[in-house]
Design a protein around this motif. Structure first.
Motif, mmCIF file in Angstrom:
data_model
loop_
_atom_site.group_PDB
_atom_site.id
_atom_site.type_symbol
_atom_site.label_atom_id
_atom_site.label_comp_id
_atom_site.label_asym_id
_atom_site.label_seq_id
_atom_site.Cartn_x
_atom_site.Cartn_y
_atom_site.Cartn_z
ATOM 1 N N GLN A 208 -4.894 18.453 56.794
ATOM 2 C CA GLN A 208 -4.244 19.312 55.810
ATOM 3 C C GLN A 208 -2.740 19.032 55.729
ATOM 4 O O GLN A 208 -2.134 19.197 54.678
ATOM 5 C CB GLN A 208 -4.458 20.786 56.194
ATOM 6 C CG GLN A 208 -5.900 21.244 56.079
ATOM 7 C CD GLN A 208 -6.356 21.317 54.630
ATOM 8 O OE1 GLN A 208 -5.549 21.471 53.731
ATOM 9 N NE2 GLN A 208 -7.653 21.155 54.419
ATOM 10 N N ASP A 209 -2.190 18.603 56.867
ATOM 11 C CA ASP A 209 -0.742 18.390 56.881
ATOM 12 C C ASP A 209 -0.356 17.005 56.394
ATOM 13 O O ASP A 209 0.692 16.834 55.777
ATOM 14 C CB ASP A 209 -0.218 18.590 58.306
ATOM 15 C CG ASP A 209 -0.483 20.003 58.799
ATOM 16 O OD1 ASP A 209 -0.455 20.920 57.956
ATOM 17 O OD2 ASP A 209 -0.751 20.179 59.995
ATOM 18 N N LYS B 222 3.495 23.328 64.380
ATOM 19 C CA LYS B 222 4.294 22.200 63.893
ATOM 20 C C LYS B 222 4.857 21.397 65.063
ATOM 21 O O LYS B 222 4.791 20.158 65.087
ATOM 22 C CB LYS B 222 5.454 22.719 63.029
ATOM 23 C CG LYS B 222 5.056 23.153 61.629
ATOM 24 C CD LYS B 222 6.304 23.533 60.844
ATOM 25 C CE LYS B 222 5.969 23.916 59.416
ATOM 26 N NZ LYS B 222 7.166 24.194 58.612
ATOM 27 N N LEU B 223 5.428 22.114 66.036
ATOM 28 C CA LEU B 223 6.040 21.411 67.159
ATOM 29 C C LEU B 223 4.991 20.662 67.992
ATOM 30 O O LEU B 223 5.201 19.523 68.411
ATOM 31 C CB LEU B 223 6.783 22.400 68.048
ATOM 32 C CG LEU B 223 8.125 22.893 67.502
ATOM 33 C CD1 LEU B 223 8.795 23.829 68.512
ATOM 34 C CD2 LEU B 223 9.063 21.727 67.222
ATOM 35 N N ASP C 121 1.242 30.191 66.371
ATOM 36 C CA ASP C 121 1.728 30.414 65.028
ATOM 37 C C ASP C 121 2.072 29.086 64.398
ATOM 38 O O ASP C 121 1.988 28.025 65.036
ATOM 39 C CB ASP C 121 2.929 31.341 65.084
ATOM 40 C CG ASP C 121 4.007 30.790 65.988
ATOM 41 O OD1 ASP C 121 4.829 29.991 65.497
ATOM 42 O OD2 ASP C 121 3.994 31.110 67.200
ATOM 43 N N ALA C 122 2.452 29.121 63.157
ATOM 44 C CA ALA C 122 2.696 27.898 62.408
ATOM 45 C C ALA C 122 3.840 27.099 63.020
ATOM 46 O O ALA C 122 3.795 25.855 63.044
ATOM 47 C CB ALA C 122 3.005 28.252 60.951
ATOM 48 N N PHE C 123 4.858 27.812 63.528
ATOM 49 C CA PHE C 123 5.998 27.084 64.107
ATOM 50 C C PHE C 123 5.560 26.306 65.347
ATOM 51 O O PHE C 123 5.913 25.138 65.514
ATOM 52 C CB PHE C 123 7.097 28.086 64.459
ATOM 53 C CG PHE C 123 8.380 27.447 64.850
ATOM 54 C CD1 PHE C 123 9.229 26.876 63.916
ATOM 55 C CD2 PHE C 123 8.763 27.400 66.188
ATOM 56 C CE1 PHE C 123 10.418 26.279 64.298
ATOM 57 C CE2 PHE C 123 9.941 26.806 66.575
ATOM 58 C CZ PHE C 123 10.788 26.236 65.622
ATOM 59 N N HIS D 69 13.508 18.625 69.645
ATOM 60 C CA HIS D 69 12.408 19.297 70.335
ATOM 61 C C HIS D 69 11.064 18.632 70.074
ATOM 62 O O HIS D 69 10.054 19.050 70.640
ATOM 63 C CB HIS D 69 12.341 20.768 69.924
ATOM 64 C CG HIS D 69 13.375 21.594 70.609
ATOM 65 N ND1 HIS D 69 14.674 21.752 70.130
ATOM 66 C CD2 HIS D 69 13.335 22.274 71.780
ATOM 67 C CE1 HIS D 69 15.355 22.508 70.947
ATOM 68 N NE2 HIS D 69 14.577 22.849 71.968
ATOM 69 N N THR E 219 15.608 18.632 61.008
ATOM 70 C CA THR E 219 16.884 19.343 60.970
ATOM 71 C C THR E 219 17.475 19.330 62.375
ATOM 72 O O THR E 219 16.726 19.321 63.361
ATOM 73 C CB THR E 219 16.689 20.792 60.516
ATOM 74 O OG1 THR E 219 15.735 21.414 61.386
ATOM 75 C CG2 THR E 219 16.206 20.864 59.093
ATOM 76 N N PRO E 220 18.782 19.319 62.457
ATOM 77 C CA PRO E 220 19.395 19.348 63.785
ATOM 78 C C PRO E 220 18.946 20.588 64.543
ATOM 79 O O PRO E 220 18.833 21.677 63.960
ATOM 80 C CB PRO E 220 20.895 19.389 63.476
ATOM 81 C CG PRO E 220 21.027 18.928 62.084
ATOM 82 C CD PRO E 220 19.770 19.264 61.373
ATOM 83 N N GLN F 172 7.111 18.695 57.223
ATOM 84 C CA GLN F 172 7.130 20.001 57.874
ATOM 85 C C GLN F 172 8.548 20.572 57.988
ATOM 86 O O GLN F 172 8.711 21.701 58.475
ATOM 87 C CB GLN F 172 6.521 19.896 59.273
ATOM 88 C CG GLN F 172 5.061 19.449 59.275
ATOM 89 C CD GLN F 172 4.141 20.479 58.641
ATOM 90 O OE1 GLN F 172 4.483 21.668 58.564
ATOM 91 N NE2 GLN F 172 2.997 20.031 58.159
ATOM 92 N N GLY F 173 9.516 19.814 57.587
ATOM 93 C CA GLY F 173 10.886 20.324 57.652
ATOM 94 C C GLY F 173 11.443 20.349 59.064
ATOM 95 O O GLY F 173 12.300 21.197 59.373
ATOM 96 N N LEU F 174 10.964 19.475 59.882
ATOM 97 C CA LEU F 174 11.430 19.441 61.269
ATOM 98 C C LEU F 174 12.598 18.472 61.456
ATOM 99 O O LEU F 174 13.085 18.303 62.575
ATOM 100 C CB LEU F 174 10.280 19.026 62.202
ATOM 101 C CG LEU F 174 9.073 19.961 62.203
ATOM 102 C CD1 LEU F 174 7.961 19.401 63.075
ATOM 103 C CD2 LEU F 174 9.469 21.348 62.682
ATOM 104 N N LEU G 160 16.033 21.008 65.751
ATOM 105 C CA LEU G 160 14.563 20.951 65.836
ATOM 106 C C LEU G 160 14.095 19.556 66.197
ATOM 107 O O LEU G 160 13.117 19.388 66.915
ATOM 108 C CB LEU G 160 13.930 21.377 64.503
ATOM 109 C CG LEU G 160 13.686 22.859 64.282
ATOM 110 C CD1 LEU G 160 12.992 23.084 62.945
ATOM 111 C CD2 LEU G 160 12.820 23.432 65.398
#
Lengths: 935, 246
Positions: B112-113, B171-172, B166-168, B70, B64-65, B60-62, B67
């Protein structure tokens, strides 16, 4: 028309200045001002939608107008967009216009207003702008929640390389908010105290799950973010081409390029569209698609392949001729055959390419890795070229017409390859219904259909891997009818059967000769032969035909409606043989001069030849001549016998006549055909009966029958007979005694009438019942009973030589009998106790009885005192044979001669007391006197 | 790290299949220690973030600093370790079974993920629940007279219906859920380990949350661990009577 246009234009020109002037003067709104302006926000597409109307137009009036639209952001004075929108306006028509905002609409409030102007060619310029409408606000921030930080646009889908503006809305109004794109800080422009915007240029695809953009407050830890779905650019399909291997299916392939699928967007879809047929198909695969070639011989195809995702469409087209896109499949089953020292035959198989196609095959011969020979072979591949030869057989099964369809396999010449299956299509001709299609895999050669009473048209086609053959069509009538036609004979020859017929109708389209290829007792293997309409004879030949087997042929006429009608029946033998067996002959009606032979169970149909008649052989006794219908013949074993020929095969009975009684005959019946007669079996022997025996039987039997009838009648009428013949009280006038006496003794003898008698007083004194009951109730012999009560006077014949018992008259008067027993009265014959039983003798014999009676009678007379007996009443005693209960239990041999007298008669004492004499003591004359008492 | 994941993946597959087959044949190990050891090992396996959370963060690209930090466990989403420790054994097993049932349901939505990982973890959870069932039977047979316990709380209250995120946000939320799942399994492993240590400890120390020296349990995925949002009981019997180890 032109005049009308000029008039209308003039009218409008005159009207509009007038209205404008009027509005200015009266300070009223411009009549063509946009009204009912409404603004809505589509956050997903980041678009503002406007709709309004122009009410001031006249009915049916259309005007081209231009609407100037102003959009301000944050405040009305900050106009960010001005656009003139031109359109044709009608009265009460709602107008629409939308605008896409680069800045997410959630980040700023927007204000919209507009004004209008007539922009119609019919109105001379310059025009006049209307007044501005009031500002309409579109503020998507009202729908936000209470989070401290929002980032927009949410889940936006863009193509790679696009420029995207994102923004955040902070409710905490802090300056230390940083935004990051995939962890890399980005810098933007502050639009408001709480709103900043960032423009991302030339965004690139990072992952399918989307690009993460987030903003956070440096100290507070509040986080807001979005996922930007960056799709790869949909590419135009490359290398789009189509080809076929069988002219049935086109396979189109292409290079799809990049997959544009994301979490937000599925992969691009591909649709194949053919412009000539107007058909399209959604392809299931991303790089190839199948297209079913139409059966209507479409040769040219114009395909358009459309690739599509949420963001765009791409298409590519090709135009080609189908026959130029054929890619033959690889030949298979390549085998050498008949390999010899210098040559060999190669066989292989090819996949067909449609109907009537020709394949060019190249055969290469390699030696040591090099091609040393090449041969090109042309192969033509077709569908079956001829319709299958179809015939039918109809029968009724459980009340339903059942049709057995038969077809012959196509010859190799016509099959053009292996027949895979047969299609049978049944069409109801009487009422519209769905076609019934049966697919019957080869090598089946028949099928059975159960139909109803309707007429059906049946199409049969043979299919190889190229296609179907022409259809063979027959029509079946639901009512098979009773087609009775005359049967004829057909002669068999070495070549077969020569069958001929007479056409009935002039519109026959053909004839069919049908037969069974085996003996009748075996299941029928239906065979048929199709013949043209002008044919009236044919030769039916078959290797299955055998001598001595009867074959039945049916000739059908095929009408123009393809319906078959039975025309003739014929039966014949390829070669007739002599009968193989003789009939089972039953002999009946045997008399002294004739007997009947019958063999009705003998079937002439199942014989090895046409039965022409029968020979009846008869062997008479030695030396006897043949009966008239017979002729003398010599049997194979040189014995001579008589033979009679029956020349009617249906005559299965024969009467052999003119025979001698009490004679032995032997007979034998055998059929004969044109070839000969049946085998010589054993003769059956019979003996004719006596000549008269049957006559006697004819007489005796009816006589016995008649006697039986008479006996039955007598038995049934026994009461009547008794009355007539032997009544209990006989009529003296009818008595045979009278006639007997009259004729023999005294012709003047009469019978005394009761009326002539003077009755005397009768005293009844104590009659002991017991003795009577004893006498009546028992059937003891007289030797055992008291023999004093009844007394009979036998009427004996006067002839001296008469020795048997004669007629008698019994007198009885129980009253006086009792008295007689006491007073020795007249007419009773008391048995003295001293009389020994042997003197009485057995009364069962007439002699003894008569003797006893004579003796008792004489005794009684002698004992009667003369002075006391002046009139004596004698009662009558029933004869022992009369059936009376008082009768004697003995059974005299001549009971019928005894008569009973119930009537009492007076007997003169003189007569009674007269001394008995030898001649008159028992005669009737003595009893009856000289006729004075008989009337 | 990658090599370690490669080693663990086949192992987890084997274990999952083993447990599945056990569940299918409905045969339970009759030995308490073996069953407890299996449960401990399974809990250790399931607390490993490399099976679920790490792939999810990466995909999911999480990772990253800014994110990554969180992706924390939502307080109250799962029972805390203290809350689990406070339950009786029967109650613990019931709570564990119910919580894992909800995890399974939630993982289905994540298919799906994480298609592959979701399938694998699903097998592990089903095998673990099978062993929970067997342990429940074992404890019940050894302690029929145990007083029934009230229904144990599930894995936190159901959140109120919210507008579609939403998608963001999705993801979280999913990331936090997965981290909470791993933390929960870590806590479960800790409690199960204490079950095994209970023989060597005094009855008074049996409820101590302190880890025994030399405990080789893997370090947990949870930082802090001050998660006392879950109610727990102190008046319960941890060791059922019967033929349990003494």
């Amino acid at each position: 028309m032109a005049l009308f246009a000029v008039f209308q234009t003039t009218f409008l020109l005159a009207l509009l200045p007038l209205r404008t002037y009027k509005s200015e003067v009266l300070s009223e709104p411009l009549p063509l001002t946009p009204e009912s302006l409404k603004v809505s926000v589509n956050s997903t597409r980041q678009r503002l939608h406007l709709q309004w109307t122009v009410h001031s137009l006249a009915y049916h009036q259309e005007l081209k107008m231009v609407f100037q639209i102003q959009i301000s952001r944050f405040k009305t004075s900050n106009v960010i967009w001005v656009e003139n929108y031109r359109t044709t306006v009608k009265r009460n028509r709602v107008l629409h216009w939308s605008w896409e905002s680069k800045l997410p609409l959630e980040c700023a409030a927007h204000f919209i207003r507009m004004r209008s102007m007539v922009d119609d060619a019919r109105i001379p310029k310059p025009g006049f702008w209307s007044n501005w409408s009031s500002w309409e606000e579109a503020d998507a921030q009202n729908s936000l929640g209470h989070d401290p930080l929002f980032v927009f646009p949410k889940d936006k889908l863009v193509e790679e390389g696009s420029n995207v503006t994102i923004c955040y809305v902070s409710r905490i109004h802090q300056d230390n908010i940083s935004c990051y794109l995939e962890g890399v800080q980005i810098y933007g422009e502050r639009l408001d105290r709480s709103v900043s915007a960032f423009e991302l240029k030339n965004v690139s695809f990072i992952r399918k799950k989307g690009t993460n953009v987030f903003c956070k407050v440096d100290q507070g830890g509040a986080l807001g973010g979005i996922v930007l779905f960056v799709s790869k650019v949909l590419e135009e399909p490359k290398d789009f081409s189509c080809e076929t291997q069988d002219l049935k299916t086109l396979t189109c392939t292409w290079d799809p390029g990049s997959d544009t699928g994301l979490s937000k967007q599925p992969s691009q879809s591909y649709t194949l569209f053919e412009s000539f047929s107007g058909k399209k198909t959604l392809c299931k695969h991303r790089n190839w698609c199948n297209w079913q070639v139409a059966q209507d011989s479409q040769e040219t195809y114009n395909f358009t392949l459309v690739a599509e995702n949420y963001l765009r469409k791409r298409s590519v087209s090709i135009l080609f001729n189908l026959t130029q896109r054929v890619h033959p499949m690889t030949p298979y089953n390549l085998f050498p055959k008949n390999v010899r020292a210098t040559n060999a035959t190669m066989t292989w198989k090819v996949h067909s390419i449609g109907n009537n196609s020709t394949l060019l095959c190249r055969l290469e011969l390699l030696a040591e890795g090099k091609v040393i020979q090449q041969h090109n072979v042309s192969i033509k591949v077709n569908a079956p070229s001829e319709a299958p030869d179809v015939w039918r057989n109809m029968k009724m099964v459980s009340g339903h017409p059942t049709v057995s369809l038969f077809w012959k396999p196509l010859s190799k010449v016509h099959a053009n390859g292996k027949i895979l299956f047969y299609n049978v299509i049944v069409e109801n001709l009487d009422k519209p219904s769905r076609l019934e299609v049966l697919s019957i895999p080869a090598p089946a050669r028949s099928t059975e259909l159960t139909l109803d009473q309707c007429s059906y048209q049946i199409h049969v086609t043979a299919h190889n891997n190229v296609g179907p053959s022409p259809a063979s069509v027959i029509v079946i009538s639901g009512d098979p009818g009773n087609e009775e036609v005359e049967s004829g004979r057909v002669n068999g020859t070495e070549d077969g059967f020569s069958v001929s017929w007479k056409p009935q109708s002039g519109d026959a389209t053909g004839y069919v000769v049908e037969w069974c290829d085996g003996p009748q007792d075996l299941p029928c293997v239906l065979q048929w032969k199709n013949l043209g309409p002008n044919t009236t004879s044919t030769v039916i030949s078959s290797g299955a035909f055998r001598p001595g087997v009867r074959y039945n042929f049916r000739i059908y006429e095929i009408s123009a409606k393809r319906m078959a009608h039975l025309l003739e029946k014929k039966a014949g033998y390829l070669e007739e043989l002599a009968p193989s067996d003789n009939p089972q002959v039953v002999m009946s009606n045997l008399t002294s001069h004739s007997f009947t032979l019958s063999w009705k169970d003998y079937s002439t149909e199942s014989q090895p030849g046409f039965i022409q008649g029968y020979h009846v052989y008869l062997k008479p006794k030695a030396g006897e001549q043949c009966p008239p219908a017979f002729e003398k013949t010599v049997l194979p074993e040189d014995s001579v016998c008589c033979k009679h020929t029956i020349d009617n095969p249906e005559q299965k009975t024969f009467v052999v006549e003119n025979l001698q009684p009490e004679s032995i005959y032997e007979f034998f019946v055998t059929p004969y055909t044109s070839v000969g007669e049946g085998p010589l079996d054993a003769f059956t022997k019979i003996t004719t009966p006596d000549e008269y025996s049957h006559i006697l039987i004819r007489i005796i039997l009816p006589m016995i029958f008649c006697v039986l009838i008479v006996m039955i009648i007598c038995y049934l009428k026994r009461q009547w007979l008794k009355e007539k013949c032997y009544p209990d009280i006989p009529d003296p006038y009818k008595s045979s005694v009278l006639s007997l006496i009259k004729s023999k003794e005294n012709p003047h003898l009469t019978i005394m009438n009761v009326n002539d008698c003077v009755p005397d007083a009768i005293e009844v004194i104590n009659k002991p019942e017991g003795s009577k009951i004893q006498f009546l109730g028992t059937r003891k012999s007289l030797t055992e009973t008291e023999f004093t009560k009844p007394a009979c006077i036998y009427l004996l014949p006067t002839e001296k030589n008469y020795s048997g018992p004669g007629p008698c008259i019994c007198f009885e008067n129980f009253t006086y009998n009792q008295a007689a027993s006491d007073f020795a009265s007249c007419g009773h014959f008391p048995v003295t106790p001293q009389a020994p039983p042997h003197q009485l003798g057995p009364l069962t014999s007439p002699e003894n009885l008569l003797k006893a009676l004579e003796q008792n009678y004489m005794n009684s007379l002698g004992e009667i005192p003369a002075g006391e007996a002046n009139l004596n009443y004698v009662s009558q005693l029933a004869s022992p044979t009369s059936g009376d209960k008082d009768s004697l239990p003995t059974n005299p041999p001549e009971p019928a001669l005894c008569s009973e007298y119930k009537m009492q008669m007076a007997i003169p004492l003189g007569l009674a007391s007269a001394p008995p004499s030898e001649n008159s003591s028992l005669s009737s004359a003595t009893l009856l006197g000289q006729g004075e008492h008989y009337r | 790290m990658r090599a370690q994941r490669m080693r663990r993946t086949p192992l987890s597959v084997i274990l999952g299949l083993l447990f599945l087959s056990m569940a299918a044949t409905s045969k339970c190990l009759g030995k308490y220690h073996e069953l407890l050891l299996q449960l401990q090992r399974q809990a250790d396996l399931m607390q490993d973030t490399s099976t679920l959370l790490d792939p999810y963060i990466r995909i999911q690209g999480l990772d990253t600093p800014g994110l990554k930090e969180h992706c924390r466990e939502c307080p109250g989403a799962f029972p805390s370790e203290d809350a689990l420790r406070g339950l009786s054994r029967q109650g613990f097993l019931r709570t564990l079974n119910a919580t894992l049932g909800l995890v399974l349901h939630r993982l289905t939505a994540l298919y799906q993920d994480l298609p592959e990982a979701q399938q694998l973890v699903g097998l592990n959870i089903r095998g673990f629940r099978s062993n929970i069932h067997c342990m429940t039977l074992l404890l019940r047979s050894s302690s029929e007279a145990e007083t029934p316990e009230p229904t144990q709380p599930g894995p936190g209250p159901t959140p109120p219906p919210t507008p579609p995120s939403d998608a963001f946000q999705h993801k979280l939320k999913s990331c936090r859920f997965l981290r909470g799942y791993h933390c929960f399994m870590h806590s479960v492993g800790q409690v199960l380990r204490e079950w095994g240590e209970s023989r060597s400890r005094s009855r008074s120390r049996r409820h101590s949350p302190r880890r025994a020296p030399g405990d080789t349990a893997p370090s947990g995925p949870c930082r802090g661990g001050a998660r006392r949002m879950w109610p727990f009981r102190r008046d319960r019997r941890l060791m059922p009577r019967g033929h349990l180890p003494r």
